[in-house]
Design a protein around this motif. Structure first.
Motif, PDB file in Angstrom:
ATOM      1  N   PRO A 151      36.197  -1.214   9.160  1.00 40.63           N
ATOM      2  CA  PRO A 151      35.622  -2.377   8.477  1.00 40.63           C
ATOM      3  C   PRO A 151      34.485  -2.959   9.317  1.00 40.63           C
ATOM      4  O   PRO A 151      34.474  -2.783  10.540  1.00 40.63           O
ATOM      5  CB  PRO A 151      36.804  -3.365   8.411  1.00 40.63           C
ATOM      6  N   GLN A 152      33.553  -3.628   8.639  1.00 39.03           N
ATOM      7  CA  GLN A 152      32.419  -4.216   9.374  1.00 39.03           C
ATOM      8  C   GLN A 152      32.157  -5.621   8.871  1.00 39.03           C
ATOM      9  O   GLN A 152      32.223  -5.851   7.659  1.00 39.03           O
ATOM     10  CB  GLN A 152      31.161  -3.380   9.141  1.00 39.03           C
ATOM     11  N   PRO A 153      31.829  -6.539   9.790  1.00 41.39           N
ATOM     12  CA  PRO A 153      31.526  -7.894   9.328  1.00 41.39           C
ATOM     13  C   PRO A 153      30.201  -7.930   8.562  1.00 41.39           C
ATOM     14  O   PRO A 153      29.375  -7.036   8.730  1.00 41.39           O
ATOM     15  CB  PRO A 153      31.436  -8.701  10.636  1.00 41.39           C
ATOM     16  N   GLY A 154      30.048  -8.942   7.745  1.00 38.53           N
ATOM     17  CA  GLY A 154      28.771  -9.106   7.041  1.00 38.53           C
ATOM     18  C   GLY A 154      28.977  -9.494   5.597  1.00 38.53           C
ATOM     19  O   GLY A 154      30.109  -9.514   5.084  1.00 38.53           O
ATOM     20  N   GLU A 155      27.883  -9.800   4.963  1.00 41.55           N
ATOM     21  CA  GLU A 155      27.879 -10.196   3.549  1.00 41.55           C
ATOM     22  C   GLU A 155      28.073  -8.934   2.706  1.00 41.55           C
ATOM     23  O   GLU A 155      27.237  -8.032   2.755  1.00 41.55           O
ATOM     24  CB  GLU A 155      26.523 -10.849   3.261  1.00 41.55           C
ATOM     25  N   PRO A 156      29.172  -8.843   1.931  1.00 40.64           N
ATOM     26  CA  PRO A 156      29.446  -7.581   1.228  1.00 40.64           C
ATOM     27  C   PRO A 156      28.303  -7.089   0.336  1.00 40.64           C
ATOM     28  O   PRO A 156      28.039  -5.896   0.269  1.00 40.64           O
ATOM     29  CB  PRO A 156      30.688  -7.918   0.396  1.00 40.64           C
ATOM     30  N   GLY A 157      27.607  -8.006  -0.332  1.00 42.64           N
ATOM     31  CA  GLY A 157      26.596  -7.599  -1.309  1.00 42.64           C
ATOM     32  C   GLY A 157      25.247  -7.197  -0.701  1.00 42.64           C
ATOM     33  O   GLY A 157      24.347  -6.774  -1.435  1.00 42.64           O
ATOM     34  N   GLU A 158      25.120  -7.320   0.604  1.00 42.27           N
ATOM     35  CA  GLU A 158      23.849  -6.960   1.243  1.00 42.27           C
ATOM     36  C   GLU A 158      23.606  -5.452   1.143  1.00 42.27           C
ATOM     37  O   GLU A 158      24.547  -4.671   1.289  1.00 42.27           O
ATOM     38  CB  GLU A 158      23.913  -7.337   2.727  1.00 42.27           C
ATOM     39  N   HIS A 159      22.389  -5.045   0.953  1.00 40.54           N
ATOM     40  CA  HIS A 159      21.976  -3.633   0.946  1.00 40.54           C
ATOM     41  C   HIS A 159      22.483  -2.844  -0.254  1.00 40.54           C
ATOM     42  O   HIS A 159      22.378  -1.621  -0.278  1.00 40.54           O
ATOM     43  CB  HIS A 159      22.397  -2.899   2.231  1.00 40.54           C
ATOM     44  N   VAL A 160      23.125  -3.516  -1.231  1.00 43.97           N
ATOM     45  CA  VAL A 160      23.439  -2.836  -2.500  1.00 43.97           C
ATOM     46  C   VAL A 160      22.818  -3.653  -3.626  1.00 43.97           C
ATOM     47  O   VAL A 160      22.454  -4.815  -3.423  1.00 43.97           O
ATOM     48  CB  VAL A 160      24.975  -2.678  -2.736  1.00 43.97           C
ATOM     49  N   ASP A 161      22.689  -3.056  -4.803  1.00 46.32           N
ATOM     50  CA  ASP A 161      22.100  -3.813  -5.916  1.00 46.32           C
ATOM     51  C   ASP A 161      23.083  -4.844  -6.447  1.00 46.32           C
ATOM     52  O   ASP A 161      22.715  -5.955  -6.801  1.00 46.32           O
ATOM     53  CB  ASP A 161      21.704  -2.860  -7.055  1.00 46.32           C
ATOM     54  N   ARG A 162      24.362  -4.426  -6.511  1.00 46.63           N
ATOM     55  CA  ARG A 162      25.342  -5.290  -7.169  1.00 46.63           C
ATOM     56  C   ARG A 162      26.748  -4.914  -6.715  1.00 46.63           C
ATOM     57  O   ARG A 162      27.042  -3.727  -6.538  1.00 46.63           O
ATOM     58  CB  ARG A 162      25.236  -5.037  -8.683  1.00 46.63           C
ATOM     59  N   LEU A 163      27.579  -5.926  -6.540  1.00 48.59           N
ATOM     60  CA  LEU A 163      29.013  -5.660  -6.359  1.00 48.59           C
ATOM     61  C   LEU A 163      29.649  -5.626  -7.742  1.00 48.59           C
ATOM     62  O   LEU A 163      29.204  -6.321  -8.660  1.00 48.59           O
ATOM     63  CB  LEU A 163      29.651  -6.774  -5.525  1.00 48.59           C
ATOM     64  N   LEU A 164      30.690  -4.816  -7.909  1.00 49.98           N
ATOM     65  CA  LEU A 164      31.319  -4.653  -9.220  1.00 49.98           C
ATOM     66  C   LEU A 164      32.659  -5.383  -9.259  1.00 49.98           C
ATOM     67  O   LEU A 164      33.385  -5.419  -8.259  1.00 49.98           O
ATOM     68  CB  LEU A 164      31.543  -3.173  -9.526  1.00 49.98           C
ATOM     69  N   GLY A 165      32.968  -5.908 -10.422  1.00 53.88           N
ATOM     70  CA  GLY A 165      34.267  -6.550 -10.655  1.00 53.88           C
ATOM     71  C   GLY A 165      35.095  -5.701 -11.606  1.00 53.88           C
ATOM     72  O   GLY A 165      34.617  -4.694 -12.135  1.00 53.88           O
ATOM     73  N   GLU A 166      36.330  -6.165 -11.860  1.00 55.64           N
ATOM     74  CA  GLU A 166      37.243  -5.294 -12.625  1.00 55.64           C
ATOM     75  C   GLU A 166      36.855  -5.133 -14.093  1.00 55.64           C
ATOM     76  O   GLU A 166      37.373  -4.247 -14.760  1.00 55.64           O
ATOM     77  CB  GLU A 166      38.686  -5.767 -12.464  1.00 55.64           C
ATOM     78  N   THR A 167      35.919  -5.943 -14.586  1.00 57.40           N
ATOM     79  CA  THR A 167      35.475  -5.740 -15.973  1.00 57.40           C
ATOM     80  C   THR A 167      34.293  -4.756 -16.041  1.00 57.40           C
ATOM     81  O   THR A 167      33.785  -4.482 -17.123  1.00 57.40           O
ATOM     82  CB  THR A 167      35.038  -7.080 -16.612  1.00 57.40           C
ATOM     83  N   ALA A 213      35.600  -7.476  -4.369  1.00 60.88           N
ATOM     84  CA  ALA A 213      34.919  -6.636  -5.370  1.00 60.88           C
ATOM     85  C   ALA A 213      35.675  -5.322  -5.429  1.00 60.88           C
ATOM     86  O   ALA A 213      36.445  -5.004  -4.525  1.00 60.88           O
ATOM     87  CB  ALA A 213      33.477  -6.392  -4.959  1.00 60.88           C
ATOM     88  N   CYS A 214      35.464  -4.573  -6.511  1.00 60.08           N
ATOM     89  CA  CYS A 214      36.136  -3.264  -6.604  1.00 60.08           C
ATOM     90  C   CYS A 214      35.109  -2.135  -6.653  1.00 60.08           C
ATOM     91  O   CYS A 214      35.443  -1.012  -7.032  1.00 60.08           O
ATOM     92  CB  CYS A 214      37.082  -3.214  -7.787  1.00 60.08           C
ATOM     93  N   GLY A 215      33.867  -2.420  -6.277  1.00 61.34           N
ATOM     94  CA  GLY A 215      32.875  -1.360  -6.252  1.00 61.34           C
ATOM     95  C   GLY A 215      31.487  -1.940  -6.073  1.00 61.34           C
ATOM     96  O   GLY A 215      31.320  -3.155  -5.897  1.00 61.34           O
ATOM     97  N   ALA A 216      30.499  -1.059  -6.095  1.00 60.00           N
ATOM     98  CA  ALA A 216      29.109  -1.485  -5.925  1.00 60.00           C
ATOM     99  C   ALA A 216      28.197  -0.433  -6.538  1.00 60.00           C
ATOM    100  O   ALA A 216      28.607   0.722  -6.743  1.00 60.00           O
ATOM    101  CB  ALA A 216      28.793  -1.662  -4.438  1.00 60.00           C
ATOM    102  N   THR A 217      26.970  -0.859  -6.833  1.00 58.52           N
ATOM    103  CA  THR A 217      25.951   0.102  -7.274  1.00 58.52           C
ATOM    104  C   THR A 217      24.713  -0.075  -6.400  1.00 58.52           C
ATOM    105  O   THR A 217      24.436  -1.173  -5.910  1.00 58.52           O
ATOM    106  CB  THR A 217      25.523  -0.120  -8.745  1.00 58.52           C
ATOM    107  N   VAL A 218      24.013   1.033  -6.222  1.00 59.97           N
ATOM    108  CA  VAL A 218      22.691   0.967  -5.583  1.00 59.97           C
ATOM    109  C   VAL A 218      21.858   2.075  -6.233  1.00 59.97           C
ATOM    110  O   VAL A 218      22.315   3.223  -6.301  1.00 59.97           O
ATOM    111  CB  VAL A 218      22.787   1.087  -4.046  1.00 59.97           C
ATOM    112  N   GLY A 219      20.710   1.705  -6.767  1.00 68.35           N
ATOM    113  CA  GLY A 219      19.924   2.695  -7.521  1.00 68.35           C
ATOM    114  C   GLY A 219      20.813   3.338  -8.568  1.00 68.35           C
ATOM    115  O   GLY A 219      21.584   2.652  -9.251  1.00 68.35           O
TER     116      GLY A 219
END
Ligand SMILES: CC(C)(COP(=O)(O)OP(=O)(O)OC[C@H]1O[C@@H](n2cnc3c(N)ncnc32)[C@H](O)[C@@H]1OP(=O)(O)O)[C@@H](O)C(=O)NCCC(=O)NCCS
Length: 316
Positions: A151-167, A213-219
């Motif tokens: 695990p790494q400290p930091g803002e989860p949404g940094e460097h990705v386009d979007r964090l994903l939720g369960e919907t 979050a349960c996922g992320a997207t980038v590009g």
């Protein structure tokens, strides 16, 4: 010795017996509640069956579950045809009845039952007891490696386009391109949500925070993940188009894991992701402990390649 489908009462009876194998660290009551709740999940309600191998008097000798899961055949001209594969879980013989061939017999009798599905493709299982037992019934193992990241400290949404939720599960999975293979297993959003249902149960029962979050997207790339009972964050699905995307998505997973106090991030290696994972600084490759994927065809002529991708979302 017949193989029969369990009644709801028989399923509950099996829960009490299987607790020592799969229950801890949940309490027996918590495990019974988990099993009940998982069976009530829409994916399990639609696709899961519990099988019992019984003796002539109707006493149960061995049991298992099957989950119908979508799989796809690709013809030479590129046409895709959906069919059914079956993931087998929770193979169990009571201790006093072990070593008499009951589990093997059950697996042998199960095969023709699964082949009855008109578009049956393949049977899949994840062995926690090595390959030998299931090889006897015709299953063959694939290689199983994990990549582990801290695990790494930091803002989860940094460097990705979007964090994903369960919907977002449907949208997330529909971004993926089906692999260029003659046969592959392809999860549904309901199947992915069954893993999140497990996460919800563990968060409640073990008093842990849920990952934010349960996922992320980038590009064009997508990742889905879930917290598991052991306190790790596991990647359910990793569709990374470049090494940079893989690093960005896994970076988000590492930060989410850090915020939730989880021990590590675990990624199942797949043939296409292996080179991308190898380029991530700090990622460590190790042989998988348990969950050895094993398959066999349910129709003549279906060739199961050793490089078939088996993402973690297919685990049951
Ligand atoms: C694994 C299990 C289902 C086998 O049931 P069974 O009715 O005794 O199975 P069979 O008699 O057909 O086959 C027994 C074989 O399984 C092997 N086996 C059982 N547990 C094993 C383990 N932990 N590691 C490796 N092999 C194992 C036995 O060594 C035996 O092999 P042998 O016949 O060459 O001596 C039973 O031991 C069980 O319920 N275990 C706890 C739950 C579990 O781990 N299930 C498997 C999940 S993938």
């Amino acid at each position: 010795m017949p193989l029969v489908l369990a009644t709801p009462a028989q399923k509950t009876e099996r829960d009490a017996l299987t607790y020592p194998a799969w229950g801890p660290p949940l309490t027996p009551a918590g495990y019974a509640a988990r099993e009940h709740r998982l069976r009530a999940h829409p994916w399990a309600r639609a696709e899961m069956r519990t099988w019992l191998l019984c003796d002539e008097q109707g006493s149960v000798l061995s049991s298992c579950e099957t989950f119908r899961t979508r799989s796809v055949l690709r013809a030479g001209d590129g046409t895709l045809t959906d069919g059914d594969s079956f993931a087998i879980a929770s193979v169990f013989t009571e201790e006093r009845l072990r070593g008499r061939g009951h589990a093997t017999r059950m697996m042998d009798l199960l095969l023709p039952e699964l082949q009855r599905a008109p578009d049956a493709h393949a049977a899949l299982l994840f062995s926690d007891v090595g390959p030998q037992l299931y090889r006897r019934s015709g299953y063959r193992e694939l290689s199983a490696w994990n990549w582990v990241l801290s695990p790494q400290p930091g803002e989860p949404g940094e460097h990705v386009d979007r964090l994903l939720g369960e919907t977002d599960l449907d949208t997330a999975l529909s971004r993926a391109c089906p692999p260029e293979r003659p046969f592959f297993l392809w999860p549904t959003a309901a199947q992915a949500d069954w893993h999140l249902e497990r996460e919800r149960i563990y968060a409640e029962q073990l008093g842990r925070p849920r990952p934010e979050a349960c996922g992320a997207t980038v590009g064009p790339s997508t990742a889905l993940w879930a917290m598991v009972k052991t306190g790790a964050l596991v990647l359910l699905w990793l569709d990374a188009r470049t090494a940079q995307d893989a690093e960005a998505l896994l970076g988000a997973a590492r930060r989410v894991a850090h915020r939730a106090g989880l021990s590590h991030v675990e990624v199942w290696e797949e043939p296409d992701t292996a080179p991308l994972l190898a380029s991530i600084p700090g990622a460590v490759r190790e042989p998988r402990d348990g969950s050895l994927p094993m398959l066999q065809p349910l129709r003549p002529g279906l060739l199961l390649s050793e490089s078939l991708p088996i993402p973690r979302v297919l685990w049951v």
